[in-house]
Each structure stands twice: as structure tokens, then as C-alpha cells.
Design a protein around this motif. Structure first.
Motif, PDB file in Angstrom:
ATOM      1  N   ARG A 123       0.823  -1.199   0.000  1.00  0.00           N
ATOM      2  CA  ARG A 123       0.000   0.000   0.000  1.00  0.00           C
ATOM      3  C   ARG A 123       0.868   1.265   0.000  1.00  0.00           C
ATOM      4  O   ARG A 123       0.623   2.198  -0.774  1.00  0.00           O
ATOM      5  CB  ARG A 123      -0.925  -0.006   1.217  1.00  0.00           C
ATOM      6  CG  ARG A 123      -1.762   1.270   1.368  1.00  0.00           C
ATOM      7  CD  ARG A 123      -2.677   1.187   2.580  1.00  0.00           C
ATOM      8  NE  ARG A 123      -1.917   0.984   3.800  1.00  0.00           N
ATOM      9  CZ  ARG A 123      -1.324   1.967   4.492  1.00  0.00           C
ATOM     10  NH1 ARG A 123      -1.369   3.214   4.045  1.00  0.00           N
ATOM     11  NH2 ARG A 123      -0.680   1.696   5.613  1.00  0.00           N
ATOM     12  N   VAL A 124       1.883   1.279   0.846  1.00  0.00           N
ATOM     13  CA  VAL A 124       2.737   2.466   0.941  1.00  0.00           C
ATOM     14  C   VAL A 124       3.502   2.690  -0.358  1.00  0.00           C
ATOM     15  O   VAL A 124       3.593   3.823  -0.861  1.00  0.00           O
ATOM     16  CB  VAL A 124       3.695   2.334   2.137  1.00  0.00           C
ATOM     17  CG1 VAL A 124       4.719   3.462   2.129  1.00  0.00           C
ATOM     18  CG2 VAL A 124       2.918   2.335   3.446  1.00  0.00           C
ATOM     19  N   MET A 125       4.064   1.626  -0.927  1.00  0.00           N
ATOM     20  CA  MET A 125       4.821   1.768  -2.166  1.00  0.00           C
ATOM     21  C   MET A 125       3.916   2.177  -3.332  1.00  0.00           C
ATOM     22  O   MET A 125       4.309   2.954  -4.204  1.00  0.00           O
ATOM     23  CB  MET A 125       5.539   0.460  -2.491  1.00  0.00           C
ATOM     24  CG  MET A 125       6.668   0.116  -1.526  1.00  0.00           C
ATOM     25  SD  MET A 125       8.057   1.279  -1.671  1.00  0.00           S
ATOM     26  CE  MET A 125       8.669   0.871  -3.292  1.00  0.00           C
ATOM     27  N   THR A 126       2.674   1.658  -3.345  1.00  0.00           N
ATOM     28  CA  THR A 126       1.734   2.046  -4.393  1.00  0.00           C
ATOM     29  C   THR A 126       1.391   3.526  -4.276  1.00  0.00           C
ATOM     30  O   THR A 126       1.314   4.247  -5.286  1.00  0.00           O
ATOM     31  CB  THR A 126       0.464   1.190  -4.308  1.00  0.00           C
ATOM     32  OG1 THR A 126       0.814  -0.202  -4.423  1.00  0.00           O
ATOM     33  CG2 THR A 126      -0.504   1.551  -5.424  1.00  0.00           C
ATOM     34  N   GLN A 127       1.170   3.994  -3.045  1.00  0.00           N
ATOM     35  CA  GLN A 127       0.908   5.426  -2.836  1.00  0.00           C
ATOM     36  C   GLN A 127       2.084   6.272  -3.303  1.00  0.00           C
ATOM     37  O   GLN A 127       1.898   7.342  -3.911  1.00  0.00           O
ATOM     38  CB  GLN A 127       0.612   5.686  -1.363  1.00  0.00           C
ATOM     39  CG  GLN A 127      -0.731   5.127  -0.887  1.00  0.00           C
ATOM     40  CD  GLN A 127      -0.938   5.342   0.604  1.00  0.00           C
ATOM     41  OE1 GLN A 127      -0.013   5.664   1.337  1.00  0.00           O
ATOM     42  NE2 GLN A 127      -2.172   5.148   1.058  1.00  0.00           N
ATOM     43  N   LYS A 128       3.293   5.794  -3.034  1.00  0.00           N
ATOM     44  CA  LYS A 128       4.482   6.533  -3.478  1.00  0.00           C
ATOM     45  C   LYS A 128       4.516   6.653  -5.001  1.00  0.00           C
ATOM     46  O   LYS A 128       4.799   7.736  -5.550  1.00  0.00           O
ATOM     47  CB  LYS A 128       5.747   5.822  -2.983  1.00  0.00           C
ATOM     48  CG  LYS A 128       7.053   6.473  -3.466  1.00  0.00           C
ATOM     49  CD  LYS A 128       8.243   5.625  -3.124  1.00  0.00           C
ATOM     50  CE  LYS A 128       8.417   4.488  -4.099  1.00  0.00           C
ATOM     51  NZ  LYS A 128       8.915   4.941  -5.433  1.00  0.00           N
ATOM     52  N   GLU A 129       4.211   5.568  -5.683  1.00  0.00           N
ATOM     53  CA  GLU A 129       4.237   5.601  -7.143  1.00  0.00           C
ATOM     54  C   GLU A 129       3.162   6.534  -7.696  1.00  0.00           C
ATOM     55  O   GLU A 129       3.400   7.271  -8.662  1.00  0.00           O
ATOM     56  CB  GLU A 129       4.026   4.183  -7.701  1.00  0.00           C
ATOM     57  CG  GLU A 129       5.110   3.187  -7.326  1.00  0.00           C
ATOM     58  CD  GLU A 129       6.471   3.582  -7.845  1.00  0.00           C
ATOM     59  OE1 GLU A 129       6.549   4.332  -8.843  1.00  0.00           O
ATOM     60  OE2 GLU A 129       7.474   3.153  -7.244  1.00  0.00           O
ATOM     61  N   LEU A 130       1.988   6.541  -7.074  1.00  0.00           N
ATOM     62  CA  LEU A 130       0.924   7.423  -7.536  1.00  0.00           C
ATOM     63  C   LEU A 130       1.293   8.891  -7.323  1.00  0.00           C
ATOM     64  O   LEU A 130       1.047   9.737  -8.205  1.00  0.00           O
ATOM     65  CB  LEU A 130      -0.382   7.092  -6.805  1.00  0.00           C
ATOM     66  CG  LEU A 130      -1.032   5.745  -7.172  1.00  0.00           C
ATOM     67  CD1 LEU A 130      -2.217   5.466  -6.261  1.00  0.00           C
ATOM     68  CD2 LEU A 130      -1.475   5.731  -8.625  1.00  0.00           C
ATOM     69  N   LEU A 131       1.887   9.199  -6.182  1.00  0.00           N
ATOM     70  CA  LEU A 131       2.298  10.571  -5.908  1.00  0.00           C
ATOM     71  C   LEU A 131       3.350  11.038  -6.912  1.00  0.00           C
ATOM     72  O   LEU A 131       3.290  12.164  -7.428  1.00  0.00           O
ATOM     73  CB  LEU A 131       2.832  10.701  -4.480  1.00  0.00           C
ATOM     74  CG  LEU A 131       1.783  10.650  -3.363  1.00  0.00           C
ATOM     75  CD1 LEU A 131       2.475  10.643  -1.993  1.00  0.00           C
ATOM     76  CD2 LEU A 131       0.830  11.833  -3.460  1.00  0.00           C
ATOM     77  N   GLN A 132       4.319  10.174  -7.195  1.00  0.00           N
ATOM     78  CA  GLN A 132       5.347  10.543  -8.163  1.00  0.00           C
ATOM     79  C   GLN A 132       4.752  10.761  -9.557  1.00  0.00           C
ATOM     80  O   GLN A 132       5.161  11.676 -10.277  1.00  0.00           O
ATOM     81  CB  GLN A 132       6.418   9.454  -8.228  1.00  0.00           C
ATOM     82  CG  GLN A 132       7.336   9.423  -7.008  1.00  0.00           C
ATOM     83  CD  GLN A 132       8.431   8.390  -7.154  1.00  0.00           C
ATOM     84  OE1 GLN A 132       8.304   7.443  -7.922  1.00  0.00           O
ATOM     85  NE2 GLN A 132       9.514   8.551  -6.421  1.00  0.00           N
ATOM     86  N   LEU A 133       3.770   9.943  -9.928  1.00  0.00           N
ATOM     87  CA  LEU A 133       3.150  10.091 -11.248  1.00  0.00           C
ATOM     88  C   LEU A 133       2.358  11.386 -11.328  1.00  0.00           C
ATOM     89  O   LEU A 133       2.457  12.127 -12.321  1.00  0.00           O
ATOM     90  CB  LEU A 133       2.241   8.894 -11.530  1.00  0.00           C
ATOM     91  CG  LEU A 133       1.452   8.953 -12.847  1.00  0.00           C
ATOM     92  CD1 LEU A 133       2.396   8.986 -14.041  1.00  0.00           C
ATOM     93  CD2 LEU A 133       0.497   7.776 -12.955  1.00  0.00           C
ATOM     94  N   PHE A 134       1.557  11.683 -10.311  1.00  0.00           N
ATOM     95  CA  PHE A 134       0.719  12.872 -10.349  1.00  0.00           C
ATOM     96  C   PHE A 134       1.541  14.166 -10.309  1.00  0.00           C
ATOM     97  O   PHE A 134       1.061  15.221 -10.730  1.00  0.00           O
ATOM     98  CB  PHE A 134      -0.281  12.854  -9.194  1.00  0.00           C
ATOM     99  CG  PHE A 134      -1.303  11.751  -9.315  1.00  0.00           C
ATOM    100  CD1 PHE A 134      -1.719  11.307 -10.559  1.00  0.00           C
ATOM    101  CD2 PHE A 134      -1.842  11.156  -8.187  1.00  0.00           C
ATOM    102  CE1 PHE A 134      -2.653  10.284 -10.687  1.00  0.00           C
ATOM    103  CE2 PHE A 134      -2.772  10.138  -8.289  1.00  0.00           C
ATOM    104  CZ  PHE A 134      -3.180   9.695  -9.550  1.00  0.00           C
ATOM    105  N   ARG A 135       2.761  14.093  -9.805  1.00  0.00           N
ATOM    106  CA  ARG A 135       3.613  15.281  -9.789  1.00  0.00           C
ATOM    107  C   ARG A 135       4.214  15.592 -11.151  1.00  0.00           C
ATOM    108  O   ARG A 135       4.716  16.702 -11.372  1.00  0.00           O
ATOM    109  CB  ARG A 135       4.746  15.090  -8.763  1.00  0.00           C
ATOM    110  CG  ARG A 135       4.274  15.156  -7.315  1.00  0.00           C
ATOM    111  CD  ARG A 135       5.379  14.737  -6.369  1.00  0.00           C
ATOM    112  NE  ARG A 135       4.933  14.762  -4.973  1.00  0.00           N
ATOM    113  CZ  ARG A 135       5.627  14.242  -3.952  1.00  0.00           C
ATOM    114  NH1 ARG A 135       6.809  13.669  -4.192  1.00  0.00           N
ATOM    115  NH2 ARG A 135       5.144  14.299  -2.729  1.00  0.00           N
ATOM    116  N   ASP A 136       4.168  14.626 -12.062  1.00  0.00           N
ATOM    117  CA  ASP A 136       4.684  14.838 -13.417  1.00  0.00           C
ATOM    118  C   ASP A 136       3.561  15.453 -14.252  1.00  0.00           C
ATOM    119  O   ASP A 136       2.732  14.751 -14.854  1.00  0.00           O
ATOM    120  CB  ASP A 136       5.151  13.512 -14.017  1.00  0.00           C
ATOM    121  CG  ASP A 136       5.981  13.706 -15.277  1.00  0.00           C
ATOM    122  OD1 ASP A 136       5.785  14.727 -15.966  1.00  0.00           O
ATOM    123  OD2 ASP A 136       6.821  12.827 -15.565  1.00  0.00           O
ATOM    124  N   VAL A 137       3.520  16.780 -14.292  1.00  0.00           N
ATOM    125  CA  VAL A 137       2.413  17.492 -14.932  1.00  0.00           C
ATOM    126  C   VAL A 137       2.348  17.194 -16.434  1.00  0.00           C
ATOM    127  O   VAL A 137       1.272  16.936 -16.993  1.00  0.00           O
ATOM    128  CB  VAL A 137       2.540  19.008 -14.684  1.00  0.00           C
ATOM    129  CG1 VAL A 137       1.414  19.759 -15.390  1.00  0.00           C
ATOM    130  CG2 VAL A 137       2.516  19.290 -13.188  1.00  0.00           C
TER     131      VAL A 137
END
Length: 389
Positions: free
Chosen positions: A19-33
Motif C-alpha cells: 500500500r505504501v509503495m503504491t501510494q508513493k508511485e501514484l504521488l510521483q506520477l501525479f507530480r509529473d504534470v
């Protein structure tokens, strides 16, 4: 490098790490505008343009007439070439002007009616009519010649019936064989349904390869991959959350495309179970993401990821059957088509959305995708271990 373990993947600590690693990947993706803008456009604007602007049907093909007879019969024949298939584009004076208009792309076809056309018809003599077609686009050229042959053939039958007095209206009196054509699944032959679904599957394939590969290479560029390798995480616990995160994003994009574009704007029927469609889509993303992870083990930066994505994507599209039927391919290409996961996803997607079929008919495609996914993901993990282990 050995990894510390503290419980399996499906233990409480393992699920928490996932769960934590998946959240990390989603945050990194959403920061790439820039990537997110491209993602949203692909699942909305690109699919809309493909569904509304691309058609494989013959519509309003410009046709000119070279009439050397100037009779009622020649004018009647030329008047049969009407919309929606043909669009009259005037007349030409001679054969040279006809060829010039074809070469310039001003018209797609030229109807050449010979001298004494009406006279020879009335005498019952054989008379030839020439239809010159620009077949630079082979599909539309074939359709134009086929429709033209049907129009001329029907006119010839009516003219023969009138001459023999078989029916006052020009039809043949008496019993005839009537061909009643029924079109299944897409009765109006709406190109938007086929092209929209085809583009959706292409976009899903593109991002299934690109997003996991970009996430992996981004870790390599920033040097965070070495930090992850010294944590109590196995290679699977590092790679699998990337696939899970990208799968969730792609499923969200597919939902936007179906319920925001294809459904309301093009009335795509979606006859089958949407739950089954999204489950099979998730399986397909997992299968294709393994190719992205393999590309990430070779690429050193995001530019190389983009080029490798194109190298992987194009053969998959060509071998899937979306552009060319499998039966029309050379024998050696037909064999390669069976190892393209998009080939199975194509059958499943069209089967569910247009035909309304279920798992009783799709189980073989699902098993093939699952088998390919396991092999490809395992290969990507092995290369990752060799590179960083």
C-alpha cells in the motif's frame, strides 16, 4: 545483494508495504504534470478524434464523368453515382483532362461512357463502361470500384429488362431471389465504435508499457533505486507496486474514455459485463507492464524509454489484428501474432463491448494473457536482479 524479509507479500506487513509503495508511485506520477496532461489527452481527445475523424467507409468520393455519348442513357447512368458513396464533381472534356484530375487528387474516380452507348444498349449489344479509380488508398479504392460495379450492374439489368418488356417499371416480373443481409453487433456499421475501441486499446497498450518503464527509469536517474535496494524489500515488492499503481491509473483512464467519450458522444453500446472488461484490462496491463519493466532495464533515461516504447508498441499493433486481419498475414507473421498480448485483449474487448460475450467464450484469451504476463514479468524481475542485485 541480499534482502531482509519480514513476512510475505500477503502478510500484514507485506500488504502495508504494498500500500505504501503504491501510494508513493501514484504521488510521483501525479507530480509529473506534462505526463499527466499527455495521459488525459490520450484517453479523451485522442480517442474522440479517432472515433469521429477516422472512417474506413467510402463517403462522398468525388467522381467526374467523361460522357462521349451525351444521351439520356448516359446521363441516367451518371446520375446513379450519388451520395452517400459518391459525390458528382462535374464532367471532363477528354481522357487527358480525366487523368490530370486523377493525378491532382481533384477526383477519386472518373466514369468513362463510350460513344453510341444508348444506341448499342437499345440494340442489345454488349457495351463496356470504364470506371477509372485512384487506388492510392487501396481500401477506399477497392470500395469505390466495388460500389461502382454494383451501380453499373444494376443499371444494366434494369435496361435489359426494359428492352425485353419484362416489367414496365424496369424490374423483372416473376419469382426472384432476394438477398436479405443482416449485420450483427454493429448494424449501422458505425466506424466510430470500431475506431474508438481500437484507439482505446492502443492507448492502454502505450501507457501500460510507458508508465512502468518511466517510473523505473526515474528511480535510476534520481539514484533512489539504490536506496530502495537496501531497504527490507524484495525485488518483487519494489516492482509490483509500480505495476499496481499504473494499473489503477490506466483503469481510471479507460473509465473516462468509456463513460466520458465513447458512451455519451458515440452511443457505444457496451453490451457485456463492464466488471469483466475492467478485470481483463487489469490483467492485460499487468501482462504488458512486464515489457515496460524489461525496457527499463535497458534504457538509461526517459528519452530512451520513449524510443523503446515505440519499438515495442508498433509490432504489437501490427500483429494484433486491429489493422490487418490475422488471416491476411503471411504464415510466419500469423505465428508471431499468437505471442502478442494485444491480439487476445482485442478479442476480449470487442467481444465484451460489442458482442456481449462472457468468460465462457473468453477463457482461452484470458489464460493466454495470464501466461504471457507471468513469463514477461518474471523475465523483467530476473533482469532487474541481475542489474541491481
Amino acid at each position: 545483494m541480499s534482502h531482509m524479509t519480514n513476512g510475505g507479500l500477503f502478510s500484514v506487513p507485506g500488504l502495508r508495504r504494498l500500500r505504501v509503495m503504491t501510494q508513493k508511485e501514484l504521488l510521483q506520477l501525479f507530480r509529473d504534470v506534462a505526463l499527466m496532461v499527455f495521459f488525459l489527452y490520450s484517453f479523451t481527445g485522442d480517442i474522440y478524434l479517432a472515433a469521429s475523424g477516422v472512417s474506413m467507409q467510402l463517403k462522398n468520393a468525388a467522381i467526374a464523368t467523361l460522357d462521349a455519348d451525351y444521351s439520356f442513357a448516359s446521363r441516367e447512368l451518371a446520375s446513379r453515382f450519388q451520395p452517400p458513396y459518391f459525390q458528382p464533381a462535374g464532367s471532363v472534356a477528354d481522357a487527358r483532362q480525366a487523368i490530370r484530375r486523377l493525378d491532382d487528387g481533384d477526383v477519386m474516380a472518373v466514369l468513362d461512357v463510350p460513344p453510341r452507348f444508348q444506341e448499342r444498349l437499345q440494340r442489345g449489344e454488349q457495351v463496356s463502361v470504364q470506371l477509372q479509380v485512384d487506388t492510392s488508398n487501396s481500401v477506399l479504392g477497392f470500395l469505390a470500384s466495388s460500389y461502382g460495379a454494383q451501380i453499373v450492374g444494376k443499371y444494366a439489368l434494369e435496361a435489359a429488362a426494359q428492352r425485353e418488356g419484362l416489367a414496365a417499371s424496369g424490374g423483372i416480373a416473376g419469382p426472384v431471389v432476394e438477398a436479405d443481409t443482416r449485420v450483427w453487433y454493429n448494424p449501422n456499421q458505425n466506424d466510430a465504435w470500431f475506431m474508438g475501441i481500437s484507439e482505446l486499446l492502443t492507448v492502454v497498450t502505450l501507457f501500460s508499457i510507458l508508465l512502468p518503464a518511466a517510473a523505473m527509469v526515474r528511480e535510476k536517474e534520481r539514484g533512489t533505486i539504490e536506496q530502495l535496494m537496501v531497504t527490507p524489500l524484495t525485488s518483487f515488492q519494489i516492482l509490483f507496486p509500480k505495476v499496481v499503481a499504473m494499473t489503477l491509473v490506466i483503469l481510471a483512464g479507460s473509465a473516462i474514455a468509456l463513460f466520458g467519450v465513447l458512451g455519451p458522444l458515440f452511443q457505444l453500446p457496451m453490451r457485456g459485463s463492464l466488471v469483466t472488461f475492467f478485470l481483463i484490462t487489469a490483467l492485460y496491463v499487468f501482462t504488458t507492464a512486464g515489457l515496460g519493466l524489461l525496457a527499463a532495464t535497458v534504457a538509461r533515461n526517459l528519452a530512451q524509454v520513449g524510443m523503446l516504447t515505440v519499438v515495442i508498441l508498433m509490432p504489437m499493433l501490427l500483429l494484433s489484428g486491429a489493422w490487418t486481419p490475422i488471416e491476411a498475414m503471411p504464415p510466419w507473421m500469423r505465428g508471431l501474432a499468437w505471442i502478442s498480448p494485444l491480439h487476445y485483449f482485442l478479442d476480449a474487448a470487442y467481444g465484451i463491448l460489442l458482442k456481449g460475450v462472457g468468460m465462457d467464450l473468453l477463457w482461452d484469451s484470458v489464460l493466454a494473457m495470464a501466461g504471457l504476463g507471468i513469463v514477461v514479468f518474471a523475465t523483467g524481475m530476473r533482469r532487474f536482479d541481475r542489474q541491481f542485485g
